[in-house]
Design an enzyme around this catalytic site. Structure first.
Site, short mmCIF file in Angstrom:
data_model
loop_
_atom_site.label_atom_id
_atom_site.label_comp_id
_atom_site.label_asym_id
_atom_site.label_seq_id
_atom_site.Cartn_x
_atom_site.Cartn_y
_atom_site.Cartn_z
N HIS A 253 -20.53 -21.06 15.69
CA HIS A 253 -20.42 -19.61 15.50
C HIS A 253 -20.16 -18.96 16.83
O HIS A 253 -20.50 -19.51 17.88
CB HIS A 253 -21.70 -19.04 14.89
N ASN B 297 -22.62 -20.32 22.08
CA ASN B 297 -23.62 -21.23 22.63
C ASN B 297 -23.39 -22.63 22.06
O ASN B 297 -23.07 -22.76 20.87
CB ASN B 297 -25.03 -20.75 22.27
P1 5GP Z 1 -27.43 -19.32 18.57
O1 5GP Z 1 -28.65 -19.22 19.41
O2 5GP Z 1 -27.43 -20.57 17.73
O3 5GP Z 1 -26.15 -19.13 19.35
O4 5GP Z 1 -27.46 -18.08 17.60
C1 5GP Z 1 -28.02 -18.10 16.33
C2 5GP Z 1 -28.18 -16.66 15.88
O5 5GP Z 1 -28.47 -16.65 14.50
C3 5GP Z 1 -29.32 -15.90 16.58
O6 5GP Z 1 -28.79 -14.81 17.32
C4 5GP Z 1 -30.21 -15.44 15.42
O7 5GP Z 1 -30.69 -14.14 15.62
C5 5GP Z 1 -29.28 -15.55 14.23
N1 5GP Z 1 -29.94 -15.82 12.96
C6 5GP Z 1 -30.93 -16.73 12.73
N2 5GP Z 1 -31.25 -16.75 11.43
C7 5GP Z 1 -30.45 -15.84 10.81
C8 5GP Z 1 -30.32 -15.43 9.45
O8 5GP Z 1 -30.99 -15.89 8.54
N3 5GP Z 1 -29.39 -14.48 9.18
C9 5GP Z 1 -28.60 -13.93 10.19
N4 5GP Z 1 -27.72 -12.99 9.82
N5 5GP Z 1 -28.71 -14.31 11.47
C10 5GP Z 1 -29.62 -15.26 11.78
#
Ligand code: 5GP
Length: 120
Positions: free
Chosen positions: A105, A92
């Site tokens: 990521h 994303n």
């Molecule tokens: P994005 O929406 O930015 O592509 O994905 C971020 C991801 O980070 C989400 O799927 C969310 O569940 C994950 N996430 C948020 N905070 C934490 C955390 O403290 N530890 C881990 N392992 N994942 C997290």
């Protein structure tokens, strides 16, 4: 492109301020399970360098970082047993991409049929 903000949650994980369960770690890359998994297997892979999103990573990362990152994605998919059944890799980026954490990521998702690529 916004400047990198090192107060984001993945920067805190990289500094060891917040724990994670390491799936893979190398000089340039770290992988750990998503805290809120969207599939039976949901692993996040992040570069250790400070990159906001995939475009920033592609533009500024060194060849060593880029190679290490995508090799890690392949190794994790193999180690998690996802290669035969199939899996999805999502990056994303920005507001329309729904990026919540502004540190580049990818999500590796698998373990069940994942449905359509996008639902709106
Ligand atoms: P994005 O929406 O930015 O592509 O994905 C971020 C991801 O980070 C989400 O799927 C969310 O569940 C994950 N996430 C948020 N905070 C934490 C955390 O403290 N530890 C881990 N392992 N994942 C997290």
């Amino acid at each position: 492109m916004p400047l990198y903000d090192d107060s984001n949650i993945f920067a805190k994980i990289l500094r060891g301020d917040i724990p994670c369960q390491k799936v893979l770690e190398g000089p340039h890359v770290l992988a750990f399970p998503d805290l809120y998994p969207k599939a039976p297997t949901h692993i996040l892979v992040i570069p250790k360098g400070a990159y906001v999103d995939i475009a920033d990573f592609g533009a500024r990362a060194s060849e060593a970082e880029i190679t290490a990152f995508w090799r890690a994605v392949a190794d994790i998919a193999a180690q998690a047993g996802l290669k035969d059944s199939g899996f999805r890799v999502i990056a994303n980026a920005g507001a329309n991409g729904g990026q919540e954490v502004p540190h580049f990521h990818v999500h590796i998702l698998g373990g069940c049929p994942l449905g359509p690529m996008v639902s709106r």
